[in-house]
Design a protein around this motif. Structure first.
Motif, PDB file in Angstrom:
ATOM      1  N   ALA A 181       0.833  -1.210   0.000  1.00 41.50           N
ATOM      2  CA  ALA A 181       0.000   0.000   0.000  1.00 41.50           C
ATOM      3  C   ALA A 181       0.865   1.257   0.000  1.00 41.50           C
ATOM      4  N   ILE A 182       1.925   1.263   0.791  1.00 36.10           N
ATOM      5  CA  ILE A 182       2.815   2.428   0.859  1.00 36.10           C
ATOM      6  C   ILE A 182       3.463   2.679  -0.501  1.00 36.10           C
ATOM      7  N   ALA A 183       3.960   1.617  -1.138  1.00 32.75           N
ATOM      8  CA  ALA A 183       4.612   1.781  -2.442  1.00 32.75           C
ATOM      9  C   ALA A 183       3.633   2.342  -3.469  1.00 32.75           C
ATOM     10  N   SER A 184       2.399   1.832  -3.467  1.00 35.61           N
ATOM     11  CA  SER A 184       1.397   2.328  -4.415  1.00 35.61           C
ATOM     12  C   SER A 184       1.035   3.780  -4.108  1.00 35.61           C
ATOM     13  N   GLY A 185       0.916   4.110  -2.818  1.00 38.55           N
ATOM     14  CA  GLY A 185       0.597   5.484  -2.423  1.00 38.55           C
ATOM     15  C   GLY A 185       1.678   6.458  -2.846  1.00 38.55           C
ATOM     16  N   LEU A 186       2.933   6.080  -2.655  1.00 37.50           N
ATOM     17  CA  LEU A 186       4.038   6.953  -3.045  1.00 37.50           C
ATOM     18  C   LEU A 186       4.070   7.154  -4.560  1.00 37.50           C
ATOM     19  N   ALA A 187       3.855   6.071  -5.305  1.00 36.05           N
ATOM     20  CA  ALA A 187       3.860   6.175  -6.770  1.00 36.05           C
ATOM     21  C   ALA A 187       2.694   7.023  -7.257  1.00 36.05           C
ATOM     22  N   ALA A 188       1.512   6.833  -6.659  1.00 40.30           N
ATOM     23  CA  ALA A 188       0.345   7.631  -7.050  1.00 40.30           C
ATOM     24  C   ALA A 188       0.580   9.111  -6.769  1.00 40.30           C
ATOM     25  N   GLY A 189       1.179   9.416  -5.615  1.00 41.22           N
ATOM     26  CA  GLY A 189       1.477  10.806  -5.285  1.00 41.22           C
ATOM     27  C   GLY A 189       2.442  11.437  -6.273  1.00 41.22           C
ATOM     28  N   GLY A 241      -5.496  13.622   1.796  1.00 43.21           N
ATOM     29  CA  GLY A 241      -6.415  12.650   1.210  1.00 43.21           C
ATOM     30  C   GLY A 241      -5.696  11.385   0.766  1.00 43.21           C
ATOM     31  N   LEU A 242      -4.516  11.548   0.141  1.00 46.42           N
ATOM     32  CA  LEU A 242      -3.727  10.392  -0.282  1.00 46.42           C
ATOM     33  C   LEU A 242      -3.286   9.566   0.917  1.00 46.42           C
ATOM     34  N   SER A 243      -2.833  10.248   1.964  1.00 46.30           N
ATOM     35  CA  SER A 243      -2.387   9.547   3.164  1.00 46.30           C
ATOM     36  C   SER A 243      -3.530   8.765   3.799  1.00 46.30           C
ATOM     37  N   ARG A 244      -4.689   9.393   3.912  1.00 45.76           N
ATOM     38  CA  ARG A 244      -5.825   8.706   4.534  1.00 45.76           C
ATOM     39  C   ARG A 244      -6.289   7.528   3.683  1.00 45.76           C
ATOM     40  N   ALA A 245      -6.254   7.713   2.364  1.00 43.54           N
ATOM     41  CA  ALA A 245      -6.605   6.598   1.484  1.00 43.54           C
ATOM     42  C   ALA A 245      -5.619   5.445   1.666  1.00 43.54           C
ATOM     43  N   THR A 246      -4.330   5.784   1.822  1.00 44.62           N
ATOM     44  CA  THR A 246      -3.303   4.755   2.018  1.00 44.62           C
ATOM     45  C   THR A 246      -3.487   4.053   3.357  1.00 44.62           C
ATOM     46  N   LEU A 247      -3.727   4.824   4.411  1.00 45.59           N
ATOM     47  CA  LEU A 247      -3.952   4.221   5.729  1.00 45.59           C
ATOM     48  C   LEU A 247      -5.170   3.306   5.705  1.00 45.59           C
ATOM     49  N   GLY A 248      -6.237   3.767   5.051  1.00 46.61           N
ATOM     50  CA  GLY A 248      -7.426   2.926   4.945  1.00 46.61           C
ATOM     51  C   GLY A 248      -7.130   1.645   4.194  1.00 46.61           C
ATOM     52  N   ASN A 249      -6.329   1.757   3.134  1.00 47.47           N
ATOM     53  CA  ASN A 249      -5.958   0.588   2.347  1.00 47.47           C
ATOM     54  C   ASN A 249      -5.131  -0.398   3.175  1.00 47.47           C
ATOM     55  N   ILE A 250      -4.231   0.146   4.000  1.00 47.95           N
ATOM     56  CA  ILE A 250      -3.402  -0.712   4.858  1.00 47.95           C
ATOM     57  C   ILE A 250      -4.279  -1.530   5.801  1.00 47.95           C
ATOM     58  N   TRP A 251      -5.234  -0.863   6.450  1.00 45.63           N
ATOM     59  CA  TRP A 251      -6.083  -1.581   7.408  1.00 45.63           C
ATOM     60  C   TRP A 251      -7.013  -2.550   6.695  1.00 45.63           C
ATOM     61  N   GLN A 252      -7.455  -2.208   5.488  1.00 43.92           N
ATOM     62  CA  GLN A 252      -8.233  -3.176   4.703  1.00 43.92           C
ATOM     63  C   GLN A 252      -7.396  -4.420   4.429  1.00 43.92           C
ATOM     64  N   ASN A 253      -6.124  -4.202   4.061  1.00 42.79           N
ATOM     65  CA  ASN A 253      -5.240  -5.329   3.761  1.00 42.79           C
ATOM     66  C   ASN A 253      -5.006  -6.207   4.978  1.00 42.79           C
ATOM     67  N   ILE A 254      -4.758  -5.562   6.108  1.00 42.49           N
ATOM     68  CA  ILE A 254      -4.520  -6.334   7.338  1.00 42.49           C
ATOM     69  C   ILE A 254      -5.764  -7.125   7.716  1.00 42.49           C
ATOM     70  N   ALA A 255      -6.931  -6.478   7.628  1.00 41.72           N
ATOM     71  CA  ALA A 255      -8.186  -7.161   7.957  1.00 41.72           C
ATOM     72  C   ALA A 255      -8.427  -8.326   6.995  1.00 41.72           C
ATOM     73  N   LEU A 256      -8.113  -8.105   5.713  1.00 39.13           N
ATOM     74  CA  LEU A 256      -8.293  -9.150   4.708  1.00 39.13           C
ATOM     75  C   LEU A 256      -7.388 -10.342   4.996  1.00 39.13           C
ATOM     76  N   ALA A 257      -6.113 -10.043   5.292  1.00 38.91           N
ATOM     77  CA  ALA A 257      -5.150 -11.117   5.547  1.00 38.91           C
ATOM     78  C   ALA A 257      -5.520 -11.915   6.792  1.00 38.91           C
ATOM     79  N   LEU A 258      -5.773 -11.209   7.898  1.00 39.45           N
ATOM     80  CA  LEU A 258      -6.079 -11.905   9.158  1.00 39.45           C
ATOM     81  C   LEU A 258      -7.476 -12.519   9.133  1.00 39.45           C
ATOM     82  N   GLY A 259      -8.426 -11.838   8.473  1.00 42.42           N
ATOM     83  CA  GLY A 259      -9.796 -12.352   8.422  1.00 42.42           C
ATOM     84  C   GLY A 259      -9.876 -13.683   7.695  1.00 42.42           C
ATOM     85  N   LEU A 260      -9.206 -13.772   6.536  1.00 44.79           N
ATOM     86  CA  LEU A 260      -9.215 -15.033   5.796  1.00 44.79           C
ATOM     87  C   LEU A 260      -8.545 -16.143   6.587  1.00 44.79           C
ATOM     88  N   LYS A 261      -7.469 -15.802   7.280  1.00 42.59           N
ATOM     89  CA  LYS A 261      -6.792 -16.809   8.098  1.00 42.59           C
ATOM     90  C   LYS A 261      -7.705 -17.307   9.218  1.00 42.59           C
TER      91      LYS A 261
END
Length: 723
Positions: free
Chosen positions: A378-386, A653-673
């Protein structure tokens, strides 16, 4: 006796696709004598280090990397201490997936599994042996990497989990599932590698902005040369449709340039003689002759690439936490799996084969790949998008912090305002407005004072013909400039000077006070000693300043102006923009204000990157305005290449979108497990489903992170906007 200096070495390392890969390589190289300053950037597949070749050879370093399952390759300009390499020297590996070690593992395990299936179909009696051979041969390269990792400092790697699970499955007679698991693991790794390559596309796109060929002019002849060969002071010809080959200054011609690829500025910018142009900008309509002021290795695009590379290599706080968490998570997962295997049979008399199977499935589900990659992707994508929108953020830590700030403090001059005075009011007391302006401009013509230059610029902008001046102008510093025109002496002076001449009426004094109350600087134009008009000037707010402040308020962020200017001017500017003002602040007082504001939450300081350097450093995150200048790119934590106040809200806005994406990813990873852990313990999940769940989670997390590349900068005030 002289000692050879240590060698700075830089390599391309193919096959890295997550932070766990980087940690494995770093741990492996740390144990080699004479290897120091190891820096692994998995996002760019690069490794830099300092090597004492008297103790360890370069070949030994490459052998260690290969033993861990990765492919080291030389890259042009590999010496890490040689500074920034040219655009042509950069580049992401262009090898097809089937040519990589991970690709070959997929093909090899797939062929083995296919052969086993054919044999099992033709000769069912030897099906088990066929799948056993496929599983053991397929797991062999994975096991070799697991052993190498364990020997070189990473005992609890993903390869360790896979090897234990596959060999365990074979041991309990589930050879077919073991073979499928090995194949799916290989497929998952190559999918991760492809997804990580997509995330690198932002850097590759930046590299492609700069043309490889330039049209250099020497001795009246124009020849095509590689852009990397351009030297400072070379003259290049940029035709309509061409990209500017390197940063330069226009020496002849006039044309509009599309700077969107560099700064994110959507409107073409007019460039004339004396204007600076940036590498990668697209010439729209006129031919320009440009003097090169930076080489290819140091132009704006190269510096942006270098800073984004460094930023992607630095870890955000969340990523550092997850790395630490994973170091304990993997061995803990192995312990839990072992308990699942032994506790039910020993304490409750359950079948060993059933619980060994479920324990092995738990081991596969516990693979931490999706969790480890959730934040850095998420961080890499956020930096590239910025970077694509002219929002340069120097690292994951700054990107995370931006979304958490409660207050944004702005410097006034050059940040909220244009940075130079402009004429706002022309008030003739006799005659016409244009006559008053023309006389004042004639007196100030040639002046180096900012107010005088603004008056002349306004007159020129209106196309006025200036009266002839007889003799030179005479100046009394801080008071007036006087020159003799055809009708006599005309002065442009301060209200104090006009009052000293004895002709400042009460009505005129009131008008002057009203202008000054609005934060404007008023000058009185006198013919002889008689006032004939007033001209008011002010360093006006940027066109988008009010919109930028409003967008921050819409995000729930407090906006404050910190300035050393006088209270009256500060209040006038602030009231027009809708923010608070703290004026007449000396540098120490400005730092104290930032410290006080920081007690109420994170604070971002926005300045021009030069005289605001202490304040930028004292804030939670410093943001520099500057249109790509050296200071803007190097002083603060973030830079607004578009030089717009609205960019601050875009950054948040970019930072908040990135933070939201990070928590979505963590929830997705741990939720599926969590879901598959429950189904495994109830006997629903098979081994191949378990590894498919982990691989699927990793791919889903990466795809979700890549959605950030579609972030829209302009008008992006929704914190969760990832359109």
């Amino acid at each position: 006796m002289t000692t050879e200096p240590n060698t700075a070495l830089k390599l391309r390392v193919e096959g890295m696709d997550c932070g766990a890969c980087a940690i494995k390589i770093e741990n492996g190289l740390k144990r080699l004598p004479g290897v120091t300053e190891i820096n692994v950037n998995y996002g760019l597949e690069t490794l830099s280090l300092v090597l004492d070749e008297d103790r360890t050879s370069r070949g030994s370093v490459e052998d260690r990397i290969r033993s861990l399952g990765y492919t080291p390759r030389s890259m042009p300009g590999e010496e890490a201490n040689a500074g920034k390499t040219s655009t042509a020297e950069r580049g992401v590996s262009d090898r097809a997936w089937w040519q990589t070690r991970k690709g070959q593992l997929v093909i090899g395990t797939g062929v083995l599994l296919g052969l086993a299936f054919v044999i099992a179909t033709v000769a069912p009696a030897i099906a088990e042996w066929a799948y056993l051979a496929a599983a053991l041969l397929g797991v062999l390269p994975i096991l070799r990497r697991a052993v190498a990792g364990a020997r070189h400092g990473t005992p609890f790697s993903i390869e360790t989990l896979m090897s234990v699970a596959a060999i365990g499955a074979v041991a309990i007679g589930e050879s077919a599932e073991a073979a499928i698991v090995v194949f799916l693991f290989a497929v998952g790794e190559i999918l991760e590698n492809v997804a990580a390559g997509r995330a690198r596309a932002g850097i590759e796109a930046l590299m492609n902005l700069v043309p490889r060929i330039a049209r250099r002019e020497r001795d009246g002849a124009v020849t095509e040369v590689p852009a990397d060969e351009l030297a400072i002071d070379d003259i290049v010809v940029v035709r309509p449709g061409d990209r500017v080959p390197s940063d330069g200054e226009v020496v002849e011609g006039s044309s509009e340039l599309d700077e969107a690829p560099v700064t994110g500025e959507s409107v073409p910018v007019l460039k004339e003689a004396g204007n600076t142009v940036y590498a990668g900008s697209i010439n729209a309509n006129g031919v320009l002759r440009v003097r090169i002021i930076r080489t290819a290795a140091d132009n704006t695009i190269a510096r942006i690439i270098h800073l984004v590379e460094e930023a992607q290599g630095s870890k955000a706080p969340t990523a550092r936490f997850i790395d630490r968490f994973s170091a304990y998570y993997t061995p803990a997962a192995m312990v839990v799996s072992a308990l699942i295997i032994v506790v039910p049979p020993l304490l409750f008399g359950a079948e060993w084969s059933t619980w060994i199977y479920r324990g092995l499935a738990t081991l596969l589900i516990a693979c931490p790949c999706a969790l480890v990659i959730s934040t850095p992707a998420a961080i890499a994508s956020g930096l590239a998008a910025g970077a694509r929108h002219g929002l340069l953020v120097k690292g994951g830590a700054a990107l995370e912090t931006l979304g958490k700030v409660r207050t944004v403090a702005f410097d006034k001059t050059g940040t909220l305002t244009v940075g130079k005075p402009r004429v706002t009011d022309i008030i003739p007391l006799e005659g016409e407005e244009v006559d008053l302006l023309a006389k004042a401009a004639a007196v100030e013509d040639g002046s180096s004072h900012p107010l005088g230059m603004a008056i002349v610029e306004t007159a020129e902008g209106r196309g006025l013909e200036l009266p002839k001046v007889f003799g030179g102008a005479m100046a009394i510093p801080g008071k007036t400039v006087t020159a003799r025109l055809r009708e006599g002496f005309v002065s442009v002076g301060s209200p104090r000077y006009a009052a000293e001449q004895g002709n400042l009426s009460p009505e005129l004094s009131v008008r002057l006070e009203a202008l000054e109350a609005a934060g404007k600087t008023a000058v009185v134009v006198l013919s002889g000693k008689r006032p004939i008009g007033i001209i008011a000037l002010r360093d006006e707010p940027r066109e988008d300043a009010a919109t930028g402040v409003a967008r921050l308020k819409a995000l729930g962020i407090r906006a404050v102006m910190l300035t050393g200017d006088n209270r009256r001017t500060a209040d006038a500017i602030a009231s027009g923009l809708g923010l608070e003002a703290k004026a007449e602040l000396l540098p120490d007082a400005k730092l104290s204000e930032i410290a006080a504001l920081r007690e109420h939450g994170g604070i971002a300081m926005v300045g021009d990157g030069i005289n605001d350097a202490p304040a930028l450093a004292a804030s939670s995150v410093g943001i520099a305005m500057g249109g790509g200048t050296d200071v803007a790119l190097e002083t603060a934590d973030a830079a607004l290449l578009k030089n717009r106040v609205t960019g601050v809200a875009e950054l948040v806005g970019l930072s908040r979108a990135t933070l939201g994406n990070i928590w979505q990813n963590i929830a997705l990873a741990l939720g599926l497990k969590a879901v598959f852990l429950v189904t495994t313990l109830t006997g629903t999940t098979t081994l191949w489903m378990a590894i498919l769940a982990d691989t699927g989670a990793t791919v889903l997390v990466t795809i979700n992170a890549l959605r950030l590349l579609r972030f829209q900068g302009d008008d992006s005030t929704d914190p969760g906007d990832e359109r």
